[in-house]
Design a protein around this motif. Structure first.
Motif, PDB file in Angstrom:
ATOM      1  N   ASN A  12       0.863  -1.176   0.000  1.00 30.00           N
ATOM      2  CA  ASN A  12       0.000   0.000   0.000  1.00 30.00           C
ATOM      3  C   ASN A  12       0.905   1.234   0.000  1.00 30.00           C
ATOM      4  O   ASN A  12       1.473   1.619   1.026  1.00 30.00           O
ATOM      5  CB  ASN A  12      -0.914  -0.005   1.218  1.00 30.00           C
ATOM      6  CG  ASN A  12      -1.901   1.145   1.197  1.00 30.00           C
ATOM      7  OD1 ASN A  12      -1.889   1.976   0.292  1.00 30.00           O
ATOM      8  ND2 ASN A  12      -2.750   1.200   2.208  1.00 30.00           N
ATOM      9  N   PHE A  13       1.072   1.861  -1.158  1.00 35.07           N
ATOM     10  CA  PHE A  13       1.990   2.991  -1.307  1.00 35.07           C
ATOM     11  C   PHE A  13       1.405   4.238  -0.642  1.00 35.07           C
ATOM     12  O   PHE A  13       0.545   4.925  -1.206  1.00 35.07           O
ATOM     13  CB  PHE A  13       2.276   3.260  -2.788  1.00 35.07           C
ATOM     14  CG  PHE A  13       3.061   2.175  -3.457  1.00 35.07           C
ATOM     15  CD1 PHE A  13       4.425   2.043  -3.264  1.00 35.07           C
ATOM     16  CD2 PHE A  13       2.412   1.264  -4.276  1.00 35.07           C
ATOM     17  CE1 PHE A  13       5.147   1.041  -3.889  1.00 35.07           C
ATOM     18  CE2 PHE A  13       3.129   0.262  -4.908  1.00 35.07           C
ATOM     19  CZ  PHE A  13       4.497   0.138  -4.710  1.00 35.07           C
ATOM     20  N   ASN A  14       1.873   4.506   0.572  1.00 32.30           N
ATOM     21  CA  ASN A  14       1.504   5.700   1.329  1.00 32.30           C
ATOM     22  C   ASN A  14      -0.014   5.845   1.440  1.00 32.30           C
ATOM     23  O   ASN A  14      -0.550   6.954   1.468  1.00 32.30           O
ATOM     24  CB  ASN A  14       2.113   6.949   0.671  1.00 32.30           C
ATOM     25  CG  ASN A  14       2.183   8.119   1.632  1.00 32.30           C
ATOM     26  OD1 ASN A  14       2.515   7.957   2.799  1.00 32.30           O
ATOM     27  ND2 ASN A  14       1.847   9.313   1.134  1.00 32.30           N
ATOM     28  N   ASP A  93      -4.242  -0.989   5.757  1.00 36.66           N
ATOM     29  CA  ASP A  93      -3.374  -0.119   6.564  1.00 36.66           C
ATOM     30  C   ASP A  93      -2.148  -0.851   7.111  1.00 36.66           C
ATOM     31  O   ASP A  93      -1.180  -0.199   7.524  1.00 36.66           O
ATOM     32  CB  ASP A  93      -4.171   0.468   7.730  1.00 36.66           C
ATOM     33  CG  ASP A  93      -5.250   1.422   7.263  1.00 36.66           C
ATOM     34  OD1 ASP A  93      -5.175   1.837   6.090  1.00 36.66           O
ATOM     35  OD2 ASP A  93      -6.138   1.751   8.058  1.00 36.66           O
ATOM     36  N   PHE A  94      -2.159  -2.171   7.120  1.00 35.79           N
ATOM     37  CA  PHE A  94      -1.028  -2.937   7.649  1.00 35.79           C
ATOM     38  C   PHE A  94       0.054  -3.214   6.593  1.00 35.79           C
ATOM     39  O   PHE A  94       1.031  -3.901   6.861  1.00 35.79           O
ATOM     40  CB  PHE A  94      -1.520  -4.264   8.234  1.00 35.79           C
ATOM     41  CG  PHE A  94      -2.273  -4.119   9.521  1.00 35.79           C
ATOM     42  CD1 PHE A  94      -2.252  -2.936  10.229  1.00 35.79           C
ATOM     43  CD2 PHE A  94      -2.995  -5.187  10.031  1.00 35.79           C
ATOM     44  CE1 PHE A  94      -2.927  -2.797  11.423  1.00 35.79           C
ATOM     45  CE2 PHE A  94      -3.679  -5.062  11.236  1.00 35.79           C
ATOM     46  CZ  PHE A  94      -3.657  -3.856  11.931  1.00 35.79           C
ATOM     47  N   ASN A 176       2.435  -2.189  11.065  1.00 36.25           N
ATOM     48  CA  ASN A 176       2.532  -2.953   9.827  1.00 36.25           C
ATOM     49  C   ASN A 176       2.747  -4.435  10.149  1.00 36.25           C
ATOM     50  O   ASN A 176       3.389  -4.775  11.156  1.00 36.25           O
ATOM     51  CB  ASN A 176       3.693  -2.466   8.962  1.00 36.25           C
ATOM     52  CG  ASN A 176       3.265  -1.504   7.883  1.00 36.25           C
ATOM     53  OD1 ASN A 176       2.303  -0.770   8.061  1.00 36.25           O
ATOM     54  ND2 ASN A 176       3.993  -1.516   6.760  1.00 36.25           N
ATOM     55  N   VAL A 177       2.276  -5.270   9.270  1.00 34.47           N
ATOM     56  CA  VAL A 177       2.586  -6.697   9.365  1.00 34.47           C
ATOM     57  C   VAL A 177       3.825  -7.018   8.525  1.00 34.47           C
ATOM     58  O   VAL A 177       4.415  -8.097   8.669  1.00 34.47           O
ATOM     59  CB  VAL A 177       1.387  -7.553   8.906  1.00 34.47           C
ATOM     60  CG1 VAL A 177       0.214  -7.378   9.852  1.00 34.47           C
ATOM     61  CG2 VAL A 177       1.000  -7.238   7.481  1.00 34.47           C
ATOM     62  N   VAL A 178       4.186  -6.105   7.650  1.00 28.58           N
ATOM     63  CA  VAL A 178       5.373  -6.254   6.814  1.00 28.58           C
ATOM     64  C   VAL A 178       6.287  -5.059   7.104  1.00 28.58           C
ATOM     65  O   VAL A 178       5.817  -3.918   7.231  1.00 28.58           O
ATOM     66  CB  VAL A 178       5.009  -6.316   5.319  1.00 28.58           C
ATOM     67  CG1 VAL A 178       6.270  -6.514   4.475  1.00 28.58           C
ATOM     68  CG2 VAL A 178       4.003  -7.409   5.053  1.00 28.58           C
ATOM     69  N   ASN A 179       7.592  -5.317   7.190  1.00 26.21           N
ATOM     70  CA  ASN A 179       8.560  -4.265   7.514  1.00 26.21           C
ATOM     71  C   ASN A 179       8.864  -3.459   6.251  1.00 26.21           C
ATOM     72  O   ASN A 179       9.831  -3.724   5.529  1.00 26.21           O
ATOM     73  CB  ASN A 179       9.842  -4.897   8.080  1.00 26.21           C
ATOM     74  CG  ASN A 179      10.807  -3.843   8.606  1.00 26.21           C
ATOM     75  OD1 ASN A 179      10.443  -2.677   8.773  1.00 26.21           O
ATOM     76  ND2 ASN A 179      12.024  -4.254   8.864  1.00 26.21           N
ATOM     77  N   TYR A 180       8.019  -2.454   6.019  1.00 27.30           N
ATOM     78  CA  TYR A 180       8.183  -1.616   4.841  1.00 27.30           C
ATOM     79  C   TYR A 180       8.842  -0.291   5.222  1.00 27.30           C
ATOM     80  O   TYR A 180       8.485   0.331   6.230  1.00 27.30           O
ATOM     81  CB  TYR A 180       6.849  -1.335   4.172  1.00 27.30           C
ATOM     82  CG  TYR A 180       6.328  -2.475   3.330  1.00 27.30           C
ATOM     83  CD1 TYR A 180       7.196  -3.316   2.644  1.00 27.30           C
ATOM     84  CD2 TYR A 180       4.958  -2.706   3.212  1.00 27.30           C
ATOM     85  CE1 TYR A 180       6.728  -4.359   1.879  1.00 27.30           C
ATOM     86  CE2 TYR A 180       4.480  -3.743   2.439  1.00 27.30           C
ATOM     87  CZ  TYR A 180       5.369  -4.573   1.777  1.00 27.30           C
ATOM     88  OH  TYR A 180       4.893  -5.604   1.016  1.00 27.30           O
ATOM     89  N   SER A 181       9.769   0.125   4.391  1.00 28.07           N
ATOM     90  CA  SER A 181      10.426   1.431   4.523  1.00 28.07           C
ATOM     91  C   SER A 181      10.313   2.168   3.202  1.00 28.07           C
ATOM     92  O   SER A 181      10.144   1.558   2.128  1.00 28.07           O
ATOM     93  CB  SER A 181      11.905   1.281   4.909  1.00 28.07           C
ATOM     94  OG  SER A 181      12.041   0.593   6.134  1.00 28.07           O
ATOM     95  N   SER A 182      10.431   3.472   3.281  1.00 33.65           N
ATOM     96  CA  SER A 182      10.398   4.263   2.053  1.00 33.65           C
ATOM     97  C   SER A 182      11.705   4.078   1.281  1.00 33.65           C
ATOM     98  O   SER A 182      12.698   3.540   1.801  1.00 33.65           O
ATOM     99  CB  SER A 182      10.196   5.736   2.392  1.00 33.65           C
ATOM    100  OG  SER A 182      11.381   6.260   3.017  1.00 33.65           O
TER     101      SER A 182
END
Length: 353
Positions: A12-14, A93-94, A176-182
């Motif tokens: 989900n991009f931002n 949202d996750f 988040n359920v996934v470790n996403y960073s920009s």
């Protein structure tokens, strides 16, 4: 059994756009599947076909669509939609991946650097600002993470050039359920609070400084070597070609007191010699005039007087004038001229004509 075996990647991009992908060539090697989604809840769901497919060798491998709510349901079916292969319901949202930090600023104070950025409009509490840096002497990045949207670090050497990059991270598992960073913000290069185009500029400036210093050192060494050789050459020249003493320096009173008038100077010297002779009761010079007296009686012609000086005796009596002349005169039987007078030299006797 396919519903449990299918693996999907959800981003989900931002919270603006959704991207869902699957391994089409591995999961469906002989069939091109279709994708549909809905953000509605309850019994009256409205399924929407995928507006934009992502392709892998002409096979549908993903779908890109807008984020319209917090709850998402997806379905993967055969090409005509008659058979469902996979379905899933999730919280969009996750799976948020934040955008890059905006308006990043660097503040330097001595050895401390503080990096800050603009606060995003949504879910600031779920975000962390990560700073990574390294100098040209470091192989790996050093990392520092702090609350959005400011992070500081100490211990920076003002003599080193550093590379900096920053990004935003989502907290796991609270947000988040996934470790996403920009994605990383564009890398920047700094040295003692000054922004550089790259750290190669620092290396070039140091190399230029080394080159200039080496050149100046080489010039100084050449000048020093030249001066040493010049001194040695002057010594060698003096040893082979000794300097001829100037009469003006030796007979200073002749030129200074008598303006080069040798007759006036020699008359004064005669007076000094007479006084010296009376003091030491030792004759300093002998005047022979027998021939002159005979010629004066028999003829009116004048013959120039010959003054014969014994400079060896005068030198023994510490007469400075005689000693100065004696040191310049050769010992052989020669005739020399000096200041308009001829000097007949025979052994230790000098006749001034």
């Amino acid at each position: 059994g396919w519903k449990d075996a299918i693996s999907t990647a959800i981003i989900n991009f931002n919270n603006e756009n959704m991207q869902i992908t699957w391994a089409a060539r591995e999961l469906f090697p002989s069939e091109n599947v279709s994708f549909s989604y809905t953000f509605d809840e309850g019994k009256h769901k409205v399924w929407k076909p995928c507006p934009t497919y992502l392709l892998d060798q002409d096979y549908n491998s993903g779908c890109l669509f807008k984020t319209e709510g917090p709850t998402l349901a997806i379905s993967i079916r055969n090409s005509n939609g008659s058979e469902e292969f996979f379905s899933k319901r999730l919280k969009s949202d996750f799976y948020i991946k934040p955008n890059r930090p905006e308006n990043v600023t660097f503040f330097w104070k001595e050895d401390t650097v503080t990096v800050s950025c603009n606060k995003p409009e949504r879910a600031v509490k779920c975000l962390r600002l990560e700073l990574q840096y390294k100098s040209k002497f470091d192989k790996d990045w050093q990392s520092r993470t702090s609350k959005c949207c400011s992070v500081g670090e100490q211990g920076f050497d003002p003599r080193k050039c550093y590379s900096f990059r920053v990004r935003l991270k989502r907290l796991v598992p609270h947000c988040n359920v996934v470790n996403y960073s920009s994605d990383w913000e564009a890398e920047t290069f700094w040295m003692n609070g000054t922004l550089l185009d790259s750290c190669d500029d620092d290396i070039k400036s140091q190399s230029n400084t080394i080159i200039v210093s080496s050149f100046l050192l080489a010039v100084l060494l050449m000048i020093l070597t030249f001066l040493i050789l010049l001194c040695k050459w002057q010594r060698l020249q003096k040893s082979f070609m000794p300097a001829i003493p100037a009469p003006k320096c030796i007979f200073a009173d002749l030129f200074n007191d008598h303006n080069g008038n040798f007759q006036e100077w020699i008359n004064k010297t005669d007076h000094v010699m007479v006084q010296t002779k009376l003091e030491y009761e030792e004759p300093e010079f002998i005047i022979e005039a027998e021939s002159l007296q005979e010629d004066e009686k028999n003829s009116d012609k004048q013959v120039p007087q010959e003054k014969i000086f014994s400079f060896s005796r005068a030198a023994e009596n510490n007469d400075p004038k005689a000693a100065q002349i004696a040191c310049l005169m050769p010992t052989s039987n020669t005739i020399a001229s000096f200041a308009g007078f001829q000097i007949l030299m025979n052994d230790d006797m000098y006749v001034m004509l």
